[in-house]
Motif scaffolding. Structure first.
Motif, mmCIF file in Angstrom:
data_model
loop_
_atom_site.group_PDB
_atom_site.id
_atom_site.type_symbol
_atom_site.label_atom_id
_atom_site.label_comp_id
_atom_site.label_asym_id
_atom_site.label_seq_id
_atom_site.Cartn_x
_atom_site.Cartn_y
_atom_site.Cartn_z
ATOM 1 N N ALA A 117 36.229 37.634 39.732
ATOM 2 C CA ALA A 117 37.622 37.827 40.180
ATOM 3 C C ALA A 117 38.581 37.403 39.072
ATOM 4 O O ALA A 117 39.574 38.086 38.788
ATOM 5 C CB ALA A 117 37.894 37.014 41.449
ATOM 6 N N ARG A 118 38.260 36.289 38.429
ATOM 7 C CA ARG A 118 39.105 35.786 37.357
ATOM 8 C C ARG A 118 39.142 36.777 36.196
ATOM 9 O O ARG A 118 40.189 37.046 35.624
ATOM 10 C CB ARG A 118 38.567 34.437 36.890
ATOM 11 C CG ARG A 118 39.657 33.457 36.644
ATOM 12 C CD ARG A 118 39.262 32.014 36.631
ATOM 13 N NE ARG A 118 37.910 31.712 36.256
ATOM 14 C CZ ARG A 118 37.243 30.652 36.691
ATOM 15 N NH1 ARG A 118 37.810 29.828 37.535
ATOM 16 N NH2 ARG A 118 36.026 30.414 36.300
ATOM 17 N N THR A 119 37.969 37.324 35.877
ATOM 18 C CA THR A 119 37.883 38.312 34.794
ATOM 19 C C THR A 119 38.762 39.526 35.099
ATOM 20 O O THR A 119 39.375 40.109 34.219
ATOM 21 C CB THR A 119 36.417 38.762 34.608
ATOM 22 O OG1 THR A 119 35.632 37.596 34.421
ATOM 23 C CG2 THR A 119 36.256 39.686 33.411
ATOM 24 N N ARG A 120 38.815 39.889 36.379
ATOM 25 C CA ARG A 120 39.650 41.038 36.773
ATOM 26 C C ARG A 120 41.125 40.656 36.893
ATOM 27 O O ARG A 120 41.949 41.485 37.272
ATOM 28 C CB ARG A 120 39.164 41.595 38.121
ATOM 29 C CG ARG A 120 37.804 42.272 38.076
ATOM 30 C CD ARG A 120 37.536 43.083 39.352
ATOM 31 N NE ARG A 120 37.492 42.266 40.551
ATOM 32 C CZ ARG A 120 36.409 41.632 41.019
ATOM 33 N NH1 ARG A 120 35.274 41.744 40.367
ATOM 34 N NH2 ARG A 120 36.468 40.915 42.116
ATOM 35 N N GLY A 121 41.446 39.404 36.640
ATOM 36 C CA GLY A 121 42.838 38.956 36.715
ATOM 37 C C GLY A 121 43.311 38.708 38.137
ATOM 38 O O GLY A 121 44.516 38.652 38.389
ATOM 39 N N GLU A 122 42.366 38.546 39.070
ATOM 40 C CA GLU A 122 42.757 38.302 40.473
ATOM 41 C C GLU A 122 42.830 36.800 40.730
ATOM 42 O O GLU A 122 41.813 36.111 40.713
ATOM 43 C CB GLU A 122 41.726 38.912 41.432
ATOM 44 C CG GLU A 122 41.692 40.421 41.385
ATOM 45 C CD GLU A 122 40.476 41.000 42.098
ATOM 46 O OE1 GLU A 122 40.168 42.182 41.845
ATOM 47 O OE2 GLU A 122 39.826 40.265 42.875
ATOM 48 N N LEU A 123 44.043 36.335 40.984
ATOM 49 C CA LEU A 123 44.219 34.906 41.242
ATOM 50 C C LEU A 123 43.975 34.590 42.718
ATOM 51 O O LEU A 123 43.268 33.650 43.070
ATOM 52 C CB LEU A 123 45.639 34.503 40.821
ATOM 53 C CG LEU A 123 45.943 33.016 40.798
ATOM 54 C CD1 LEU A 123 44.912 32.241 39.995
ATOM 55 C CD2 LEU A 123 47.343 32.788 40.228
ATOM 56 N N PHE A 124 44.554 35.395 43.581
ATOM 57 C CA PHE A 124 44.358 35.178 45.014
ATOM 58 C C PHE A 124 43.168 36.015 45.480
ATOM 59 O O PHE A 124 43.104 37.215 45.225
ATOM 60 C CB PHE A 124 45.628 35.533 45.792
ATOM 61 C CG PHE A 124 46.747 34.598 45.469
ATOM 62 C CD1 PHE A 124 46.784 33.317 46.001
ATOM 63 C CD2 PHE A 124 47.751 34.972 44.584
ATOM 64 C CE1 PHE A 124 47.807 32.424 45.676
ATOM 65 C CE2 PHE A 124 48.775 34.091 44.251
ATOM 66 C CZ PHE A 124 48.801 32.824 44.797
ATOM 67 N N ILE A 125 42.230 35.343 46.149
ATOM 68 C CA ILE A 125 40.982 35.999 46.540
ATOM 69 C C ILE A 125 40.713 35.701 48.015
ATOM 70 O O ILE A 125 41.549 35.090 48.681
ATOM 71 C CB ILE A 125 39.796 35.502 45.666
ATOM 72 C CG1 ILE A 125 39.670 33.974 45.750
ATOM 73 C CG2 ILE A 125 40.005 35.921 44.207
ATOM 74 C CD1 ILE A 125 38.469 33.408 44.980
ATOM 75 N N HIS A 126 39.549 36.117 48.535
ATOM 76 C CA HIS A 126 39.188 35.684 49.888
ATOM 77 C C HIS A 126 38.056 34.666 49.772
ATOM 78 O O HIS A 126 37.450 34.514 48.708
ATOM 79 C CB HIS A 126 38.846 36.867 50.787
ATOM 80 C CG HIS A 126 37.547 37.533 50.458
ATOM 81 N ND1 HIS A 126 37.397 38.379 49.378
ATOM 82 C CD2 HIS A 126 36.328 37.462 51.049
ATOM 83 C CE1 HIS A 126 36.150 38.802 49.332
ATOM 84 N NE2 HIS A 126 35.472 38.260 50.325
ATOM 85 N N GLN A 127 37.773 33.997 50.845
ATOM 86 C CA GLN A 127 36.855 32.860 50.745
ATOM 87 C C GLN A 127 35.393 33.280 50.540
ATOM 88 O O GLN A 127 34.601 32.493 50.041
ATOM 89 C CB GLN A 127 36.991 31.958 51.983
ATOM 90 C CG GLN A 127 36.297 30.616 51.816
ATOM 91 C CD GLN A 127 36.413 29.717 53.043
ATOM 92 O OE1 GLN A 127 36.865 30.155 54.095
ATOM 93 N NE2 GLN A 127 36.006 28.469 52.900
ATOM 94 N N ALA A 128 35.032 34.505 50.873
ATOM 95 C CA ALA A 128 33.641 34.996 50.705
ATOM 96 C C ALA A 128 32.640 33.993 51.293
ATOM 97 O O ALA A 128 31.685 33.567 50.636
ATOM 98 C CB ALA A 128 33.335 35.267 49.234
ATOM 99 N N TYR A 129 32.905 33.630 52.542
ATOM 100 C CA TYR A 129 32.192 32.505 53.153
ATOM 101 C C TYR A 129 30.675 32.675 53.153
ATOM 102 O O TYR A 129 29.921 31.724 52.977
ATOM 103 C CB TYR A 129 32.697 32.294 54.595
ATOM 104 C CG TYR A 129 32.252 30.957 55.146
ATOM 105 C CD1 TYR A 129 33.037 29.817 54.979
ATOM 106 C CD2 TYR A 129 31.027 30.826 55.800
ATOM 107 C CE1 TYR A 129 32.620 28.580 55.442
ATOM 108 C CE2 TYR A 129 30.609 29.592 56.263
ATOM 109 C CZ TYR A 129 31.409 28.475 56.081
ATOM 110 O OH TYR A 129 30.992 27.251 56.532
#
Ligand SMILES: [Fe+2]
Length: 306
Positions: free
Chosen positions: A21-33
């Motif tokens: 996610a970080r590599t894609r530049g996504e700061l806000f993500i979901h918890q992927a529990y």
């Protein structure tokens, strides 16, 4: 397509879901529990079981009430959605999953919107004690219980406002180097204030000193040390001291500051902003924390937009 399932679970430093996610530049993500491994769940259970007794003895009343109100689970990593269902009606705050460090101005702006950037990874079970890098135990068990307190939540929002004030009041400085210098000093002052209050704050309570800072609340060893050890200096918070005091992160804190109440803390943030507007934060003592160029850039850019 990037893989979304990992044998390593969501362990701090070994979480492909978060790193991608970080590599894609996504700061806000979901918890992927579903990605938490058995070892991750075991780490939470151990951390939580161990710290409960320390909280009962050393945590501020508001924090303890927050733990009850949120019904933090002892036997599994909390679902952010469940915590938020209980938290939001109380103060409007929400824990928002992030992929990593939220730079400078953006972090303050989240607080202003009553969103708390929350790390979803968890430390390795064998690294139980304090670690400088935040994890879900630090963010959710250390910070979020305080967000159930109206007075504390309002203080965080007020603190978030300070970043806007900083960006706005320096926006017209033509000399870019001078603007960067002044903002660096302000950011250092704000970081120190945050460090010695929200992260490591102490308060006088009905039965002596109790802690409210999240760095203490998420550290089994340091929580007791902060309150019991004669190696720690504890002084009433003075703004001129805190904004000039270097903050070291790699060992137990030798110096901590006391406030009388959360209303007192709110007033201190007000005063911090007044001092900023009066130019008193332009020349704080050099030293830690370093202000990194990425953090500074977010304040410079915000000034142009405001
Ligand atoms: Fe923190």
């Amino acid at each position: 397509m990037p893989s979304t399932v990992s044998a390593g679970g969501l362990t701090t430093g070994h979480a492909p879901f978060v790193e991608e996610a970080r590599t894609r530049g996504e700061l806000f993500i979901h918890q992927a529990y579903e990605q938490y491994s058995d070892e991750n769940q075991e780490a939470w259970r151990k951390l939580y079981a161990r710290i409960r007794t320390r909280w009962a003895r050393y945590a501020n009343d508001q924090f303890l009430q927050g733990v009850e109100a949120l019904r933090l689970p002892a036997d599994h990593i909390p679902h952010l959605s469940e915590i938020n269902q209980r938290l939001q009606p109380l103060t409007g705050f929400q824990a928002k999953a992030v992929s990593g460090y939220v730079p400078g101005f953006l972090f303050f702006d989240c607080l202003r919107r009553r969103e708390f950037p929350t790390t979803i990874t968890i430390r390795l079970a064998e690294r139980m004690d304090y670690l400088p890098e935040p994890d879900i135990f630090h963010d959710l068990a250390g910070h979020v219980p305080m967000h159930t307190s109206k007075a504390f939540a309002d203080t965080l929002v007020r603190f978030g406002d300070c970043a806007h004030t900083a960006a706005r009041m320096t926006a017209d400085i033509r000399d870019e180097a001078e603007r960067a210098r002044r903002l660096t000093s302000i950011i250092r002052a704000l970081s120190r204030f945050f460090w010695f209050t929200v992260e490591f704050g102490l308060m006088r309570g009905r039965d002596g000193i109790r802690a409210y800072g999240s760095g203490l609340m998420s550290s089994y060893g340091e929580l007791r040390h902060a309150i019991e050890s004669d190696e720690v200096q504890r002084y009433p918070l003075q703004l001129e001291w805190v904004i000039n005091q270097g903050a070291e992160i790699d060992h137990y804190q030798p110096l901590l500051f006391l406030v009388d109440s959360f209303d007192h803390l709110f007033d201190l943030v007000d005063k911090l902003e007044q001092w900023m507007l009066a130019g008193k934060l332009f020349h704080v003592a050099p030293g830690l924390p370093e202000v990194n160029p990425g953090d500074l850039r977010t304040f410079m850019d915000a000034g142009k937009l405001d």
